[in-house]
Design a protein around this motif. Structure first.
Motif, PDB file in Angstrom:
ATOM      1  N   ALA A  29       0.813  -1.216   0.000  1.00  0.00           N
ATOM      2  CA  ALA A  29       0.000   0.000   0.000  1.00  0.00           C
ATOM      3  C   ALA A  29       0.846   1.266   0.000  1.00  0.00           C
ATOM      4  N   ASP A  30       2.109   1.163   0.376  1.00  0.00           N
ATOM      5  CA  ASP A  30       2.970   2.338   0.503  1.00  0.00           C
ATOM      6  C   ASP A  30       3.740   2.667  -0.764  1.00  0.00           C
ATOM      7  N   VAL A  31       3.844   1.714  -1.683  1.00  0.00           N
ATOM      8  CA  VAL A  31       4.617   1.944  -2.898  1.00  0.00           C
ATOM      9  C   VAL A  31       3.660   2.218  -4.047  1.00  0.00           C
ATOM     10  N   GLY A  32       4.178   2.794  -5.112  1.00  0.00           N
ATOM     11  CA  GLY A  32       3.296   3.229  -6.179  1.00  0.00           C
ATOM     12  C   GLY A  32       3.520   2.505  -7.487  1.00  0.00           C
ATOM     13  N   GLY A  33       2.507   2.614  -8.375  1.00  0.00           N
ATOM     14  CA  GLY A  33       2.622   2.143  -9.742  1.00  0.00           C
ATOM     15  C   GLY A  33       3.079   0.708  -9.852  1.00  0.00           C
ATOM     16  N   ARG A  34       4.047   0.510 -10.752  1.00  0.00           N
ATOM     17  CA  ARG A  34       4.546  -0.841 -10.985  1.00  0.00           C
ATOM     18  C   ARG A  34       5.350  -1.388  -9.822  1.00  0.00           C
ATOM     19  N   ASP A  35       5.706  -0.534  -8.856  1.00  0.00           N
ATOM     20  CA  ASP A  35       6.419  -1.042  -7.692  1.00  0.00           C
ATOM     21  C   ASP A  35       5.551  -1.994  -6.879  1.00  0.00           C
ATOM     22  N   LYS A  36       4.237  -1.890  -6.998  1.00  0.00           N
ATOM     23  CA  LYS A  36       3.378  -2.873  -6.348  1.00  0.00           C
ATOM     24  C   LYS A  36       3.625  -4.256  -6.952  1.00  0.00           C
ATOM     25  N   ARG A  37       3.782  -4.301  -8.268  1.00  0.00           N
ATOM     26  CA  ARG A  37       4.103  -5.565  -8.913  1.00  0.00           C
ATOM     27  C   ARG A  37       5.500  -6.036  -8.514  1.00  0.00           C
ATOM     28  N   ARG A  38       6.434  -5.099  -8.459  1.00  0.00           N
ATOM     29  CA  ARG A  38       7.793  -5.468  -8.039  1.00  0.00           C
ATOM     30  C   ARG A  38       7.780  -6.066  -6.630  1.00  0.00           C
ATOM     31  N   ALA A  39       6.979  -5.488  -5.745  1.00  0.00           N
ATOM     32  CA  ALA A  39       6.911  -5.990  -4.372  1.00  0.00           C
ATOM     33  C   ALA A  39       6.404  -7.427  -4.350  1.00  0.00           C
ATOM     34  N   MET A  40       5.366  -7.707  -5.132  1.00  0.00           N
ATOM     35  CA  MET A  40       4.838  -9.066  -5.164  1.00  0.00           C
ATOM     36  C   MET A  40       5.846 -10.033  -5.781  1.00  0.00           C
ATOM     37  N   PHE A  41       6.522  -9.597  -6.837  1.00  0.00           N
ATOM     38  CA  PHE A  41       7.550 -10.438  -7.458  1.00  0.00           C
ATOM     39  C   PHE A  41       8.666 -10.745  -6.469  1.00  0.00           C
ATOM     40  N   LEU A  42       9.095  -9.745  -5.732  1.00  0.00           N
ATOM     41  CA  LEU A  42      10.141  -9.943  -4.738  1.00  0.00           C
ATOM     42  C   LEU A  42       9.701 -10.937  -3.677  1.00  0.00           C
ATOM     43  N   GLY A  43       8.492 -10.774  -3.164  1.00  0.00           N
ATOM     44  CA  GLY A  43       8.015 -11.671  -2.120  1.00  0.00           C
ATOM     45  C   GLY A  43       7.958 -13.116  -2.566  1.00  0.00           C
ATOM     46  N   VAL A  44       7.366 -13.367  -3.729  1.00  0.00           N
ATOM     47  CA  VAL A  44       7.193 -14.760  -4.160  1.00  0.00           C
ATOM     48  C   VAL A  44       8.524 -15.379  -4.554  1.00  0.00           C
ATOM     49  N   ARG A  45       9.424 -14.594  -5.165  1.00  0.00           N
ATOM     50  CA  ARG A  45      10.692 -15.207  -5.585  1.00  0.00           C
ATOM     51  C   ARG A  45      11.554 -15.569  -4.378  1.00  0.00           C
ATOM     52  N   GLU A  46      11.452 -14.798  -3.280  1.00  0.00           N
ATOM     53  CA  GLU A  46      12.220 -15.141  -2.090  1.00  0.00           C
ATOM     54  C   GLU A  46      11.669 -16.399  -1.418  1.00  0.00           C
ATOM     55  N   VAL A  47      10.363 -16.593  -1.473  1.00  0.00           N
ATOM     56  CA  VAL A  47       9.783 -17.840  -0.955  1.00  0.00           C
ATOM     57  C   VAL A  47      10.296 -19.023  -1.767  1.00  0.00           C
ATOM     58  N   ALA A  48      10.287 -18.873  -3.090  1.00  0.00           N
ATOM     59  CA  ALA A  48      10.756 -19.961  -3.949  1.00  0.00           C
ATOM     60  C   ALA A  48      12.230 -20.252  -3.726  1.00  0.00           C
ATOM     61  N   ALA A  49      13.038 -19.200  -3.606  1.00  0.00           N
ATOM     62  CA  ALA A  49      14.486 -19.390  -3.456  1.00  0.00           C
ATOM     63  C   ALA A  49      14.810 -20.115  -2.156  1.00  0.00           C
ATOM     64  N   GLU A  50      14.103 -19.773  -1.088  1.00  0.00           N
ATOM     65  CA  GLU A  50      14.413 -20.412   0.192  1.00  0.00           C
ATOM     66  C   GLU A  50      13.978 -21.875   0.221  1.00  0.00           C
ATOM     67  N   ALA A  51      12.921 -22.203  -0.496  1.00  0.00           N
ATOM     68  CA  ALA A  51      12.423 -23.577  -0.497  1.00  0.00           C
ATOM     69  C   ALA A  51      13.144 -24.463  -1.510  1.00  0.00           C
ATOM     70  N   ALA A  52      13.850 -23.854  -2.473  1.00  0.00           N
ATOM     71  CA  ALA A  52      14.480 -24.628  -3.546  1.00  0.00           C
ATOM     72  C   ALA A  52      15.450 -25.663  -2.984  1.00  0.00           C
ATOM     73  N   GLY A  53      15.254 -26.906  -3.383  1.00  0.00           N
ATOM     74  CA  GLY A  53      16.136 -27.985  -2.956  1.00  0.00           C
ATOM     75  C   GLY A  53      15.900 -28.497  -1.556  1.00  0.00           C
TER      76      GLY A  53
END
Length: 611
Positions: A211-235
């Motif tokens: 809610a605090d970031v604007g425009g496409r940064d909302k998408r960037r925030a979601m991309f960052l969150g999900v990719r970090e979940v995937a990276a930590e679970a990998a392997g």
């Protein structure tokens, strides 16, 4: 695949090529309804697919077909030609189009009904990306889900996604915010044996920052969150959960003691069964009491991460729904408690001053202190926060115990300690080792988490978290020796937008720590809109390959900004995080490159052509 038809025209089909020409050439690119379609004549049949490779947009007519397999020559993605299914999960399926041959002409339906709604497709692709740890797939899925959500909100008659769990109505069912978080939570709590960790905590931070970031940064925030979940679970091996006891008549105090006993002896399975039973028996606030009590039975667990992670798990549930997800989410935090390092076991908490004993002695006094403060109203006295920054641990403990005796609530006391912890970051002297930024950061995020937890439950045990945080503030005192100079309020005639631009430029150069703080202070001098400043800080954060602690630091600073009312305290919170960011930026920005590629593909740009 083509079907032979002798019927007249069909309004859904359009003529696009002569069959004889296609038989001679083998392939052709045709335009239909504003899109480029690739035609292939293979083994006596006609096939039509989108000419853009779903991986990175390369023209598929520049590929080859053999044995019913279409291969893209850029990254060698392979597709089953008739239905478009990919052999390579990183590429995605290619769109196919129904074909008919009539009187020597090739006709296609340029707008076939999709097999699944776009939101379902992109949610499934997000799941693929999480399972395979494919960054580009996750980026494209996040963008696609956000676009599907915008489409649904602009068209109230559009039917909702029937596959989506939870929520009612189109806007809640097709949501570029909720769906990525929920999908990543479901994945992260299931496919990492150790359960809740940095990845899911990052996801929770990004959900809070959305809610605090604007425009496409909302998408960037979601991309960052999900990719970090995937990276930590990998392997990692998956997590196999326990199950609740059958007894549904157990009171909170009994469950609370059982849970604490299991955590005390590091019995993760027993603790999880008790917690699941508590979730079946108790309201959310009582469950929070159980968890936060166990998180403060020992001192400053895992350098503050344990209580912070548990708090972030609750905050994530605020976004995805407690009733639907609490069992999986909160059960996944148990190993953070049972496996944690206990600070009373560390020499730094025992020598040269036994501050661990000071804390435990204060814990023992809590029943009498709380009773003495019953019915009294405490107001933070002038100089109280500065007293918490002193080099006398006994005086710090006395200040806290006196405050409780005088009626200070857990929230009031946690807020005061968090103010002190904020100053440790703001005053951090850059003549220290670079890694020491993490030390003051851990204190800050822990103090913030304690404060946030007090807003969720009135458990008196959270006073113990205040003592832990205050002693960590004390231990950090040498990192403010000397205190870094902070700009004092003044006057400026510059445009706030100019300052925001300079702040981003400041993050492009290493080590401009004090300049970043000065720009934030000047922005406040001008009376600039703090929301715009937070969006700028969010932009600076999300374009970087920011480390876990930096992500935490910015999110916690924004929460502190919300928690305080005084202009000076708000200014200090954002100056502190701006200093922390400047110390850690710039980075390589690899993730931003991936996000940029996904964005350009979504727009239909041609990545294979010269820029």
């Amino acid at each position: 695949m083509a079907t032979e038809s002798e019927s007249g025209t069909d309004s859904e089909y359009v003529a696009v090529a002569d069959l004889a020409d296609l038989e001679r050439d083998g392939t052709a690119v045709v335009g239909a309804d504003g899109r480029a379609v690739a035609l292939f004549h293979h083994e006596g049949e006609v096939y039509a697919v989108d000419n853009r490779c779903p991986h990175m947009g390369f023209p598929l007519t520049r590929g080859t077909v053999e044995d019913g397999i279409l291969t893209c020559h850029w990254h060698h993605a392979r597709f089953e030609l008739e239905a478009g299914d990919t052999f390579d999960i990183w590429a995605d399926d290619v769109q196919t189009f129904p074909v008919e041959v009539r009187d020597g002409r090739v006709l296609i339906d340029p707008d076939p009904e999709p097999d699944v709604p776009p939101a379902v497709h992109w949610r499934n692709r997000l799941a693929d990306g999480l399972h395979e740890n494919l960054r580009l797939v996750m980026a494209k899925a996040v963008i696609g889900l956000d676009e599907a959500g915008r489409t649904a909100r602009s068209d109230p008659e559009r039917p909702g996604d029937p596959e989506r769990t939870g929520g009612e109505g189109n806007e809640s069912q097709v949501d570029g915010f909720h769906t990525p978080i929920e999908t990543a939570v479901n994945f992260g709590t299931r496919y990492r044996e150790m359960g809740w960790g940095r990845g899911l905590t990052t996801l929770g931070c990004m959900a809070n920052l959305h809610a605090d970031v604007g425009g496409r940064d909302k998408r960037r925030a979601m991309f960052l969150g999900v990719r970090e979940v995937a990276a930590e679970a990998a392997g990692e091996p998956p997590r196999f959960g326990q199950y609740a006891f059958d007894n549904r008549d157990l009171p909170k105090e009994r469950l609370k003691e059982w849970f604490r006993d299991c955590v005390e002896v590091r019995d993760a399975d027993g603790a999880e069964r008790v917690l699941l039973t508590a979730l079946a028996n108790l309201e959310e606030e009582a469950v929070a009491d159980v968890l936060f009590t166990a998180a403060t039975d020992h001192l400053y667990l895992n350098a503050g991460h344990t209580l912070d992670f548990v708090n972030k798990a609750f905050e994530t549930l605020d976004h995805v729904g407690f009733d639907d997800h609490a069992d999986a989410v909160l059960a996944s935090t148990v190993r953070q408690l049972t496996g944690a390092t206990r600070s009373e076991e560390l020499s730094s908490w025992r020598q040269p001053v036994d501050i661990a004993s000071l804390c435990f002695d204060a814990h023992d006094l809590l029943p009498d202190l709380v009773a003495a403060g019953e019915g009294r109203a405490w107001e933070r006295p002038d100089g109280f926060v500065e007293r918490l920054l002193s080099d006398d641990p006994e005086a710090i403990v006395d200040a806290l115990t006196d405050a409780i005796r005088e009626g200070a609530t857990t929230t009031q006391l946690a807020d005061a300690v968090a103010r002190a912890a904020t100053r440790r970051v703001a005053y951090f002297a850059t003549n220290n080792e670079f890694s020491d930024w993490n030390t003051v950061h851990h204190t800050f995020t822990y103090a913030n988490a304690v404060h946030r937890a007090t807003l969720r439950t009135d458990a008196v045990e959270l006073y113990r978290g205040c003592f832990d945080a205050a002693m960590s503030v004390y231990l950090d005192r040498f990192l403010n020796t000397p205190r870094a100079p902070l700009p004092t309020p003044g006057e400026s005639d510059r445009d706030p937008g100019e300052i925001r631009e300079e702040l981003l430029s400041c993050f492009d150069e290493q080590g401009r720590v004090n300049r970043a703080a000065a720009l934030v202070s000047e922005y406040f001098d001008l009376g600039g809109d703090p929301d715009d400043l937070k969006r700028t800080l969010g932009r600076g954060l999300l374009r970087e390959d920011a480390g876990f602690h930096t992500l935490q630091n910015v999110e916690a600073a924004f929460r502190r900004f919300e928690a305080v009312e005084e202009d000076g305290e708000r200014r200090l919170a954002l100056m502190a995080t701006a200093r922390y960011m400047a110390a850690h930026f710039p980075t390589r920005r690899e993730a931003e490159q991936t996000f940029s590629i996904a964005t350009r593909l979504h727009r239909g740009e041609r990545l294979h052509e010269a820029e």
